[in-house]
Design a protein around this motif. Structure first.
Motif, PDB file in Angstrom:
ATOM      1  N   PRO A 156      48.715  32.118  58.504  1.00 44.91           N
ATOM      2  CA  PRO A 156      48.343  32.992  59.624  1.00 44.91           C
ATOM      3  C   PRO A 156      48.491  34.480  59.294  1.00 44.91           C
ATOM      4  O   PRO A 156      47.729  35.307  59.792  1.00 44.91           O
ATOM      5  N   GLU A 157      49.454  34.801  58.426  1.00 45.23           N
ATOM      6  CA  GLU A 157      49.639  36.220  58.082  1.00 45.23           C
ATOM      7  C   GLU A 157      48.388  36.776  57.386  1.00 45.23           C
ATOM      8  O   GLU A 157      47.938  37.878  57.652  1.00 45.23           O
ATOM      9  N   GLN A 158      47.812  35.968  56.497  1.00 48.99           N
ATOM     10  CA  GLN A 158      46.606  36.421  55.798  1.00 48.99           C
ATOM     11  C   GLN A 158      45.447  36.584  56.790  1.00 48.99           C
ATOM     12  O   GLN A 158      44.688  37.543  56.746  1.00 48.99           O
ATOM     13  N   GLN A 202      46.247  27.453  39.845  1.00 49.38           N
ATOM     14  CA  GLN A 202      45.329  28.138  38.938  1.00 49.38           C
ATOM     15  C   GLN A 202      45.590  29.632  39.101  1.00 49.38           C
ATOM     16  O   GLN A 202      45.547  30.154  40.214  1.00 49.38           O
ATOM     17  N   GLY A 203      45.880  30.315  38.017  1.00 53.14           N
ATOM     18  CA  GLY A 203      46.181  31.747  38.089  1.00 53.14           C
ATOM     19  C   GLY A 203      47.596  31.992  38.568  1.00 53.14           C
ATOM     20  O   GLY A 203      48.346  31.054  38.862  1.00 53.14           O
ATOM     21  N   SER A 204      47.932  33.272  38.657  1.00 55.62           N
ATOM     22  CA  SER A 204      49.327  33.595  38.954  1.00 55.62           C
ATOM     23  C   SER A 204      49.590  33.539  40.455  1.00 55.62           C
ATOM     24  O   SER A 204      48.689  33.726  41.270  1.00 55.62           O
ATOM     25  N   ALA A 205      50.849  33.292  40.788  1.00 50.52           N
ATOM     26  CA  ALA A 205      51.265  33.163  42.192  1.00 50.52           C
ATOM     27  C   ALA A 205      52.177  34.342  42.532  1.00 50.52           C
ATOM     28  O   ALA A 205      52.733  34.978  41.634  1.00 50.52           O
ATOM     29  N   PRO A 206      52.350  34.630  43.835  1.00 52.20           N
ATOM     30  CA  PRO A 206      53.228  35.743  44.201  1.00 52.20           C
ATOM     31  C   PRO A 206      54.646  35.547  43.656  1.00 52.20           C
ATOM     32  O   PRO A 206      55.191  34.441  43.675  1.00 52.20           O
ATOM     33  N   ARG A 207      55.198  36.653  43.176  1.00 50.67           N
ATOM     34  CA  ARG A 207      56.512  36.628  42.521  1.00 50.67           C
ATOM     35  C   ARG A 207      57.600  36.045  43.441  1.00 50.67           C
ATOM     36  O   ARG A 207      58.456  35.270  42.997  1.00 50.67           O
ATOM     37  N   ARG A 244      32.959  39.647  35.803  1.00 51.91           N
ATOM     38  CA  ARG A 244      33.851  38.986  36.759  1.00 51.91           C
ATOM     39  C   ARG A 244      34.988  38.265  36.039  1.00 51.91           C
ATOM     40  O   ARG A 244      36.124  38.247  36.501  1.00 51.91           O
ATOM     41  N   ALA A 245      34.647  37.681  34.888  1.00 47.80           N
ATOM     42  CA  ALA A 245      35.649  36.884  34.170  1.00 47.80           C
ATOM     43  C   ALA A 245      36.840  37.728  33.725  1.00 47.80           C
ATOM     44  O   ALA A 245      37.943  37.201  33.586  1.00 47.80           O
ATOM     45  N   VAL A 246      36.624  39.021  33.502  1.00 50.87           N
ATOM     46  CA  VAL A 246      37.738  39.839  32.989  1.00 50.87           C
ATOM     47  C   VAL A 246      38.321  40.755  34.072  1.00 50.87           C
ATOM     48  O   VAL A 246      39.069  41.679  33.767  1.00 50.87           O
ATOM     49  N   LEU A 247      37.976  40.492  35.319  1.00 55.72           N
ATOM     50  CA  LEU A 247      38.527  41.326  36.398  1.00 55.72           C
ATOM     51  C   LEU A 247      40.038  41.191  36.452  1.00 55.72           C
ATOM     52  O   LEU A 247      40.543  40.076  36.533  1.00 55.72           O
ATOM     53  N   PRO A 248      40.756  42.309  36.437  1.00 57.62           N
ATOM     54  CA  PRO A 248      42.198  42.163  36.619  1.00 57.62           C
ATOM     55  C   PRO A 248      42.506  41.788  38.062  1.00 57.62           C
ATOM     56  O   PRO A 248      41.724  42.127  38.963  1.00 57.62           O
ATOM     57  N   PRO A 249      43.622  41.096  38.309  1.00 56.50           N
ATOM     58  CA  PRO A 249      43.949  40.787  39.706  1.00 56.50           C
ATOM     59  C   PRO A 249      44.163  42.075  40.486  1.00 56.50           C
ATOM     60  O   PRO A 249      44.658  43.061  39.936  1.00 56.50           O
ATOM     61  N   CYS A 250      43.716  42.123  41.714  1.00 49.90           N
ATOM     62  CA  CYS A 250      43.890  43.333  42.524  1.00 49.90           C
ATOM     63  C   CYS A 250      44.195  42.877  43.951  1.00 49.90           C
ATOM     64  O   CYS A 250      43.284  42.536  44.704  1.00 49.90           O
ATOM     65  N   PRO A 251      45.480  42.833  44.308  1.00 43.88           N
ATOM     66  CA  PRO A 251      45.786  42.393  45.671  1.00 43.88           C
ATOM     67  C   PRO A 251      45.249  43.397  46.683  1.00 43.88           C
ATOM     68  O   PRO A 251      45.130  44.592  46.383  1.00 43.88           O
ATOM     69  N   ALA A 252      44.908  42.913  47.865  1.00 44.09           N
ATOM     70  CA  ALA A 252      44.420  43.819  48.917  1.00 44.09           C
ATOM     71  C   ALA A 252      45.565  44.747  49.327  1.00 44.09           C
ATOM     72  O   ALA A 252      46.715  44.334  49.348  1.00 44.09           O
ATOM     73  N   PRO A 253      45.253  46.008  49.617  1.00 44.42           N
ATOM     74  CA  PRO A 253      46.316  46.935  50.026  1.00 44.42           C
ATOM     75  C   PRO A 253      46.843  46.588  51.416  1.00 44.42           C
ATOM     76  O   PRO A 253      46.204  45.854  52.166  1.00 44.42           O
ATOM     77  N   TYR A 302      34.033  38.047  50.707  1.00 43.71           N
ATOM     78  CA  TYR A 302      35.130  38.995  50.498  1.00 43.71           C
ATOM     79  C   TYR A 302      36.151  38.467  49.485  1.00 43.71           C
ATOM     80  O   TYR A 302      36.701  37.386  49.644  1.00 43.71           O
ATOM     81  N   ASP A 303      36.369  39.280  48.466  1.00 45.49           N
ATOM     82  CA  ASP A 303      37.311  38.926  47.405  1.00 45.49           C
ATOM     83  C   ASP A 303      38.013  40.217  47.009  1.00 45.49           C
ATOM     84  O   ASP A 303      37.394  41.110  46.416  1.00 45.49           O
ATOM     85  N   PRO A 304      39.299  40.367  47.361  1.00 45.18           N
ATOM     86  CA  PRO A 304      39.984  41.640  47.125  1.00 45.18           C
ATOM     87  C   PRO A 304      39.829  42.172  45.705  1.00 45.18           C
ATOM     88  O   PRO A 304      39.677  43.384  45.503  1.00 45.18           O
ATOM     89  N   ALA A 305      39.825  41.275  44.710  1.00 43.31           N
ATOM     90  CA  ALA A 305      39.772  41.743  43.318  1.00 43.31           C
ATOM     91  C   ALA A 305      38.465  42.465  43.014  1.00 43.31           C
ATOM     92  O   ALA A 305      38.413  43.381  42.192  1.00 43.31           O
ATOM     93  N   LEU A 306      37.394  42.072  43.678  1.00 38.42           N
ATOM     94  CA  LEU A 306      36.104  42.749  43.473  1.00 38.42           C
ATOM     95  C   LEU A 306      35.909  43.874  44.481  1.00 38.42           C
ATOM     96  O   LEU A 306      35.295  44.892  44.184  1.00 38.42           O
ATOM     97  N   PHE A 307      36.419  43.656  45.674  1.00 36.87           N
ATOM     98  CA  PHE A 307      36.123  44.593  46.754  1.00 36.87           C
ATOM     99  C   PHE A 307      36.876  45.918  46.605  1.00 36.87           C
ATOM    100  O   PHE A 307      36.272  46.998  46.634  1.00 36.87           O
TER     101      PHE A 307
END
Ligand SMILES: Cc1cc2nc3c(=O)[nH]c(=O)nc-3n(C[C@H](O)[C@H](O)[C@H](O)COP(=O)(O)OP(=O)(O)OC[C@H]3O[C@@H](n4cnc5c(N)ncnc54)[C@H](O)[C@@H]3O)c2cc1C
Length: 445
Positions: free
Chosen positions: A36-38, A96-101, A242-251, A322-327
């Motif tokens: 729900p937070e997301q 798949q991929g990294s998870a929040p610390r 797209r394949a080399v996009l670094p992760p970019c969390p939404a602000p 919508y995908d934060p890493a691209l947006f």
């Protein structure tokens, strides 16, 4: 060993390295979580939820074909994972991929191993794995949007989620639609057909990049030259980016403060016809091609003076893909919130270049039917304007010349005046009086 496979933006069973790994480790508990937070964030919306819900339904059916039940949970991720791990004696979580610390730290402190796998881009795509599930798992229904407090979000032409939809798009793109990929990128009425439209599927992982790469390679073998080869090359380059996009969390974002200017922009009621047509198209479809996303955001921020973060969040909500890493990297750059000077567009020039016959504008703004072509993009110049403006269509929110000049000066003040060498002077060039011209050099902005 009991293994929790947490699906996130990887909603498929084909070519799924993490699922294959989990299957090899022990009995699996496959899980998808609606947090729900997301969904309370101001950059998320019901259209995105619906697309994901359809894709999760598809994943559930695919897992069922492997004899596995997908658990669908709604709640804060940390709580849901803790509960499931305790209940099913989970010793390992796979993503798949990294998870929040914070989550991986919690798992480590709880004695649970967390395996973050990278999805390979090379080699043959993996088949769906043979799965052994933890006994007595019962798949639960999806939440309704109201449970996540998502408001109504009419999007009559929204793309549908699910792997079957992705494979259909890929097939039509590679056999017919993609041939005019380059040409159609620029113009709003042709872009919809000639772009792949795979973006929401890539955002949610209903297909893998490696599967697409394999399909492109096969098609290139059939059409190794000419328009097809060039189109497939261009498409392949986008996928490679797209394949080399670094992760970019939404602000972190504040709630959207629905000012009248922001609403007018989002609803296509600014009085600038081409911009309004694009925003109405976006509201109805959930999609715009890349240059047009840049255009609407730039005009919103630099000409209409909208708050950059609020406008960006408003645009994000409208996008099904919508995908934060691209947006966010692109939105922040266009809005002038990075070190790079943003590009400024002229609203009328763009309208005339991109919709020269006015067909697109007329389709989305039927109230302008009586306006002659010569005034379509500036209806305030039409002799009959008094019958239209402020009645069936708004007066323009800005004086374009004044707003354009002010936007230029604001950008120049912050980033300095740009210098670009052009071969031929053109009437649209804007000269920089502070910088003397030499020879053929002209300053273009
Ligand atoms: C302000 C702004 C916001 C954007 N936000 C998003 C977003 O939230 N989600 C999203 O998927 N795309 C985003 N894009 C990129 C682009 O506009 C879309 O990917 C594209 O329009 C989707 O249509 P398509 O799948 O038909 O693209 P195609 O041209 O067919 O491209 C194929 C795929 O390549 C990827 N791709 C496209 N452009 C880029 C790029 N510049 N860098 C890396 N990968 C790319 C996408 O996954 C896309 O689906 C944004 C662009 C801008 C300027």
């Amino acid at each position: 060993m009991n293994v929790l496979m947490w699906f996130r933006q990887d909603l498929r069973i084909h070519d799924h390295a993490a699922l294959t790994l989990a299957a090899g480790l022990g009995a699996v508990v496959p899980v998808y979580i609606f947090d729900p937070e997301q969904w309370a964030r101001s950059d998320t919306s019901a259209r995105q939820f619906q697309f994901i819900a359809e894709s999760v339904e598809d994943l559930r059916a695919d897992l069922a074909s492997l004899g596995a039940a997908l658990l669908i949970r709604t709640g804060p991720v940390a709580q849901v994972l803790a509960r499931l791990c305790a209940r099913h004696a989970i010793t390992t979580i796979v993503t798949q991929g990294s998870a929040p610390r914070a989550l991986t730290d919690w798992a480590a402190a709880s004695g649970i191993a967390w395996l973050e796998t990278e999805q390979p881009l090379q080699g043959e795509p993996l088949p769906p794995p043979a799965l052994r599930c933890v006994a007595d798992l019962i798949s639960t229904p999806l939440p309704v949007p109201q449970l996540l407090r998502l408001g109504p979000d009419a999007c009559a032409h929204r793309q549908r989620g699910g792997r079957g939809q992705a494979l259909d798009l890929l097939n039509t793109f590679l056999t017919t639609r993609g041939e005019s990929y380059h040409r159609a990128q620029a113009q709003p009425h042709s872009a919809e057909r000639a772009s792949s439209r795979l973006s929401p599927h890539l955002a949610q992982g209903t297909v893998s990049l490696r599967e697409l790469d394999q399909a492109i390679t096969a098609r290139l073998a059939e059409r190794p030259s000419g328009r097809w080869a060039s189109a497939l090359g261009g498409f392949g380059r986008k996928l490679a980016a797209r394949a080399v996009l670094p992760p970019c969390p939404a602000p972190d974002l504040a709630a959207i403060a629905a000012t009248s200017a922001l609403n007018a922009w989002l609803l296509g009621q600014t009085g600038l016809p081409f911009l309004d047509a694009l925003m109405r198209y976006l509201a109805a479809t959930g999609w715009l091609n890349e240059p047009l996303r840049a255009l609407v955001l730039s005009l919103g921020v630099h000409h209409l003076g909208l708050d950059p973060m609020q406008a960006s969040a408003g645009l994000a909500r409208r996008l099904t893909d919508y995908d934060p890493a691209l947006f966010w990297p692109q939105a922040l750059r266009i809005a002038g919130l990075t070190a790079e000077a943003p590009r400024l567009f002229h609203p009328i020039k763009q309208a005339l270049d991109l919709d020269p016959d006015g067909q697109f504008t007329r389709h989305w703004l039927p109230e302008l039917a009586a306006v002659p072509d010569s005034c379509l993009q500036s209806p305030w110049k039409w002799a009959g304007a008094a019958r239209l403006l402020g009645r069936r269509y708004p007066e323009p929110m800005i004086d374009i010349a004044t707003a354009h000049r002010a936007a230029q000066e604001a950008i120049w003040a912050r980033f300095g005046r740009p210098l670009r060498v052009v071969a031929q002077p053109s009437p649209t060039l804007i000269e920089n009086p502070a910088q003397p011209l030499r020879g053929q050099l002209r300053l273009e902005f």
